[in-house]
Scaffold this motif. Structure first.
Motif, PDB file in Angstrom:
ATOM      1  N   THR A 160       0.814  -1.305   0.115  1.00  0.00           N
ATOM      2  CA  THR A 160       0.088   0.007  -0.044  1.00  0.00           C
ATOM      3  C   THR A 160       0.865   1.286   0.024  1.00  0.00           C
ATOM      4  N   GLU A 161       1.956   1.154   0.852  1.00  0.00           N
ATOM      5  CA  GLU A 161       2.754   2.361   0.964  1.00  0.00           C
ATOM      6  C   GLU A 161       3.435   2.786  -0.531  1.00  0.00           C
ATOM      7  N   ASN A 162       3.895   1.862  -1.384  1.00  0.00           N
ATOM      8  CA  ASN A 162       4.296   2.092  -2.789  1.00  0.00           C
ATOM      9  C   ASN A 162       3.204   2.613  -3.475  1.00  0.00           C
ATOM     10  N   TYR A 163       2.006   2.002  -3.472  1.00  0.00           N
ATOM     11  CA  TYR A 163       0.787   2.610  -4.175  1.00  0.00           C
ATOM     12  C   TYR A 163       0.705   4.097  -3.956  1.00  0.00           C
ATOM     13  N   LEU A 164       0.664   4.367  -2.715  1.00  0.00           N
ATOM     14  CA  LEU A 164       0.214   5.749  -2.076  1.00  0.00           C
ATOM     15  C   LEU A 164       1.065   6.681  -2.642  1.00  0.00           C
ATOM     16  N   GLN A 165       2.648   6.010  -2.659  1.00  0.00           N
ATOM     17  CA  GLN A 165       3.717   7.094  -2.623  1.00  0.00           C
ATOM     18  C   GLN A 165       3.799   7.529  -4.037  1.00  0.00           C
ATOM     19  N   ILE A 166       3.834   6.638  -5.063  1.00  0.00           N
ATOM     20  CA  ILE A 166       3.686   7.177  -6.474  1.00  0.00           C
ATOM     21  C   ILE A 166       2.678   7.883  -6.979  1.00  0.00           C
ATOM     22  N   ILE A 167       1.497   7.763  -6.429  1.00  0.00           N
ATOM     23  CA  ILE A 167       0.405   8.670  -6.590  1.00  0.00           C
ATOM     24  C   ILE A 167       0.731  10.087  -6.324  1.00  0.00           C
ATOM     25  N   GLU A 168       1.462  10.034  -4.975  1.00  0.00           N
ATOM     26  CA  GLU A 168       1.568  11.644  -4.552  1.00  0.00           C
ATOM     27  C   GLU A 168       2.498  12.212  -5.284  1.00  0.00           C
ATOM     28  N   ARG A 169       3.607  11.413  -6.068  1.00  0.00           N
ATOM     29  CA  ARG A 169       4.540  12.313  -6.811  1.00  0.00           C
ATOM     30  C   ARG A 169       3.911  13.349  -7.777  1.00  0.00           C
ATOM     31  N   ILE A 170       2.637  13.193  -8.294  1.00  0.00           N
ATOM     32  CA  ILE A 170       1.989  14.016  -9.041  1.00  0.00           C
ATOM     33  C   ILE A 170       0.472  14.185  -8.641  1.00  0.00           C
ATOM     34  N   GLY A 171       0.139  13.985  -7.524  1.00  0.00           N
ATOM     35  CA  GLY A 171      -1.077  13.899  -6.922  1.00  0.00           C
ATOM     36  C   GLY A 171      -1.924  15.278  -6.703  1.00  0.00           C
ATOM     37  N   PRO A 172      -2.849  15.477  -6.281  1.00  0.00           N
ATOM     38  CA  PRO A 172      -3.739  16.706  -6.201  1.00  0.00           C
ATOM     39  C   PRO A 172      -2.950  17.560  -5.297  1.00  0.00           C
ATOM     40  N   GLN A 173      -2.436  17.083  -4.109  1.00  0.00           N
ATOM     41  CA  GLN A 173      -1.690  18.176  -3.370  1.00  0.00           C
ATOM     42  C   GLN A 173      -0.384  18.811  -4.085  1.00  0.00           C
ATOM     43  N   ARG A 174       0.440  18.026  -4.848  1.00  0.00           N
ATOM     44  CA  ARG A 174       1.535  18.213  -5.651  1.00  0.00           C
ATOM     45  C   ARG A 174       1.133  19.123  -6.705  1.00  0.00           C
ATOM     46  N   GLN A 175      -0.170  19.083  -7.474  1.00  0.00           N
ATOM     47  CA  GLN A 175      -0.409  19.686  -8.606  1.00  0.00           C
ATOM     48  C   GLN A 175      -0.594  21.173  -7.895  1.00  0.00           C
ATOM     49  N   LYS A 176      -1.439  21.185  -6.625  1.00  0.00           N
ATOM     50  CA  LYS A 176      -1.667  22.548  -6.146  1.00  0.00           C
ATOM     51  C   LYS A 176      -0.237  23.461  -5.682  1.00  0.00           C
ATOM     52  N   GLN A 177       0.413  22.440  -4.886  1.00  0.00           N
ATOM     53  CA  GLN A 177       1.958  23.084  -4.501  1.00  0.00           C
ATOM     54  C   GLN A 177       2.472  23.549  -5.991  1.00  0.00           C
ATOM     55  N   ALA A 178       2.332  22.902  -7.115  1.00  0.00           N
ATOM     56  CA  ALA A 178       3.133  23.458  -8.433  1.00  0.00           C
ATOM     57  C   ALA A 178       2.456  24.463  -9.178  1.00  0.00           C
ATOM     58  N   GLY A 179       1.234  25.233  -8.448  1.00  0.00           N
ATOM     59  CA  GLY A 179       0.435  26.266  -9.136  1.00  0.00           C
ATOM     60  C   GLY A 179      -0.470  25.870 -10.285  1.00  0.00           C
ATOM     61  N   TYR A 180      -0.916  24.226 -10.086  1.00  0.00           N
ATOM     62  CA  TYR A 180      -1.711  24.094 -11.330  1.00  0.00           C
ATOM     63  C   TYR A 180      -3.073  23.822 -10.743  1.00  0.00           C
ATOM     64  N   ASP A 181      -4.132  24.222 -11.339  1.00  0.00           N
ATOM     65  CA  ASP A 181      -5.413  24.099 -10.872  1.00  0.00           C
ATOM     66  C   ASP A 181      -6.051  22.787 -11.880  1.00  0.00           C
ATOM     67  N   ARG A 182      -5.663  21.802 -11.782  1.00  0.00           N
ATOM     68  CA  ARG A 182      -6.042  20.667 -12.819  1.00  0.00           C
ATOM     69  C   ARG A 182      -6.181  19.406 -11.907  1.00  0.00           C
ATOM     70  N   PRO A 183      -7.161  18.329 -12.482  1.00  0.00           N
ATOM     71  CA  PRO A 183      -7.175  17.195 -11.798  1.00  0.00           C
ATOM     72  C   PRO A 183      -5.943  16.333 -12.107  1.00  0.00           C
ATOM     73  N   MET A 184      -6.023  15.152 -11.183  1.00  0.00           N
ATOM     74  CA  MET A 184      -4.828  14.061 -11.624  1.00  0.00           C
ATOM     75  C   MET A 184      -5.680  12.984 -11.831  1.00  0.00           C
ATOM     76  N   PHE A 185      -5.277  12.382 -12.776  1.00  0.00           N
ATOM     77  CA  PHE A 185      -5.881  11.160 -13.234  1.00  0.00           C
ATOM     78  C   PHE A 185      -5.022   9.917 -13.010  1.00  0.00           C
ATOM     79  N   ILE A 186      -5.796   8.868 -12.568  1.00  0.00           N
ATOM     80  CA  ILE A 186      -5.020   7.434 -12.347  1.00  0.00           C
ATOM     81  C   ILE A 186      -5.634   6.530 -13.308  1.00  0.00           C
ATOM     82  N   HIS A 187      -4.839   5.706 -14.144  1.00  0.00           N
ATOM     83  CA  HIS A 187      -5.526   4.876 -15.139  1.00  0.00           C
ATOM     84  C   HIS A 187      -4.926   3.522 -14.413  1.00  0.00           C
ATOM     85  N   ARG A 188      -5.606   2.616 -13.984  1.00  0.00           N
ATOM     86  CA  ARG A 188      -5.260   1.220 -13.849  1.00  0.00           C
ATOM     87  C   ARG A 188      -5.681  -0.095 -14.589  1.00  0.00           C
ATOM     88  N   ILE A 189      -4.672  -0.576 -15.209  1.00  0.00           N
ATOM     89  CA  ILE A 189      -5.060  -1.473 -16.106  1.00  0.00           C
ATOM     90  C   ILE A 189      -4.839  -2.978 -15.429  1.00  0.00           C
TER      91      ILE A 189
END
Length: 466
Positions: free
Chosen positions: A401-430
């Motif tokens: 679970t930690e690996n899963y959550l950590q890779i999401i956080e690399r470009i996740g919603p909080q990171r997007q906001k911190q970087a100044g982007y007002d855009r959603p974050m998309f996850i596609h799971r195959i």
């Protein structure tokens, strides 16, 4: 499952209800499929909309639309027939009565020639309509030209995409032609370009000069104003949490037989005594490898530790569809096995395997890497990758679970906001359907322990085989 549309989905659906021919610009992961199906179902009460033809990337045509009908209660009565495969398989599929037929863009020439003046489709839905952007009345790709011969005989044409202008405003002319046959932007592309663009001289890294078109200062307002009545941009996607899109693939017959055999062995091993969570995860490894597409060879048979055999490419095909839908936007891809990395790099040579270096991280964040492949443990704690993009694909998922959550956080919603982007974050799971991968998702979402997830999946498989 009951479908309760978000406000932005309702907005998109109402636009389709009111617009027989138009372009709906909704980002990937925003639920375009359910919006279109719901609109068609509603219109069928008052007008003729079937049979409908949906044109998609291959994996989407094969899986996504049929799966969406099964998912939602109000759509369960719809019959969807994929028209894919060999010519004999496609001909057989067309002979089956259905409400909606789905096919991929590569089949357009064949499909148009098969029907010619007897084109039967009342509605055409062009998913990822930017594939038609290069159409010209006197030239252009074969697929777009084939569709152009019949597109205006259908009473409805809906184009869907989240990236309508990947190379600039000039991309809109070809898409719009299928909507109004040139009424709004002009019948000839040359006249459109002459009105709204001018040529500038550029120089490449080798000092060679070339010409490029650039829009006039008033081009954006003029072009968008001309097409405003038949286009809608949906902006209401939530940005406070990831938008998750599960892409289910079917294992090919050979892979399914091997998987079922390995799952039986796993079930026997799991029921012989107490099994720890670590042991349960280990027992599932071979099954997960087959689901991903390549299985490591046994060392007992003389194979080296790193030797593996390709079983299928279904996940690679699905990932290619995601790349096509991203339309040039960078994509971060998480994998779990070393064999995954090798296969990803071979299939998509423009991609890079993340090496953890500052230089590669800088190139990703600068938009220089279209596809970045990484193991979650290689891009874990602390890295900020949000400048590089907002699309993450899990080629497969591991138990941690930690690996899963950590890779999401690399470009996740909080990171997007911190970087100044007002855009959603998309996850596609195959996800390979009817495999232990479904149990992994249950584990990651907190519904089961590792042991419970593995055993539950094994029992389901055992019951299906008995």
């Amino acid at each position: 499952m009951k479908f309760v549309p978000h406000d932005y989905q309702a907005e998109g659906g109402n636009f389709l209800l009111d617009t027989p021919r138009g372009l709906l610009w909704m980002p990937m992961g925003g639920g375009k499929t359910s919006v279109v199906l719901t609109a068609l179902d509603a219109l069928d009460l008052v007008d003729t909309v079937y049979p409908a033809l949906v044109i998609d990337p291959l994996a989407v045509a094969r899986n996504t639309w049929p799966d969406e009908v099964e998912k939602w209660d109000h759509l369960s009565h719809l019959n969807i027939q994929p028209v894919i495969g060999t010519q004999r398989e496609r001909e057989r599929a067309l002979g089956i009565e259905a409400d909606i037929y789905t096919t991929n863009y590569d089949n357009l020439v064949w499909l148009q020639e098969a029907f010619r003046e007897k084109w039967p489709f009342e509605t055409i839905v062009s998913d990822e309509v930017t594939r038609l952007r290069s159409y010209r009345t006197r030239q252009g790709g074969k697929r777009a030209r084939a569709l152009s011969k019949v597109a205006h005989t259908s009473s409805r044409f809906w184009g869907l995409t989240g990236t309508p202008t990947p190379k600039g405003l000039q991309d809109l002319w070809g898409q719009m032609w299928f909507v109004d046959e040139g009424d709004r932007l002009g019948y000839r592309y040359g006249a459109f370009e002459h009105k709204w663009f001018y040529q500038v001289k550029k120089e490449n890294s080798e000092g060679r000069q070339y010409k490029q078109i650039a829009p006039h200062e008033d081009a954006f307002e003029g072009i968008m104003g001309a097409i405003a009545d038949v286009t809608l941009t949906v902006k209401g996607l939530p940005v406070d949490k990831p938008l998750i899109n599960d892409i289910y693939i079917e294992l090919p017959a050979k892979a399914r037989r091997l998987y079922d055999e390995l799952e039986r062995e796993m079930f026997v091993a799991m029921t012989q005594g107490d099994v720890t969570a670590v042991h349960a995860a280990a027992l599932s490894t071979k099954c997960r490898q087959v689901a991903a597409g390549a299985i490591y060879l046994d060392k007992e048979a003389g194979a080296k530790k790193s030797e593996w055999e390709v079983i299928h490419d279904a996940k690679l095909d699905a990932l290619e569809s995601v790349f096509e839908e991203a339309n040039g936007m960078p994509v971060l891809v998480a994998y779990d096995f070393i064999s995954d990395k090798a296969r990803l790099l071979k299939r998509f040579p423009r991609g890079k395997a993340f090496d953890g270096s500052r230089e590669m991280l800088r190139d990703w964040n600068a938009g220089k890497i279209p596809y970045l492949f990484t193991h979650p443990e290689s891009a874990g704690h602390g890295l900020n990758m949000a400048d590089g993009g907002n699309i993450l694909v899990f080629f497969n998922v591991g138990w941690k679970t930690e690996n899963y959550l950590q890779i999401i956080e690399r470009i996740g919603p909080q990171r997007q906001k911190q970087a100044g982007y007002d855009r959603p974050m998309f996850i596609h799971r195959i996800i390979a359907k009817d495999t232990v991968e479904e149990g992994v998702i249950d584990r990651l979402e907190g519904r089961m322990s590792v042991q419970e997830a593995v055993l539950a999946r094994a029992r389901r498989g055992r019951a299906a085989l008995s």
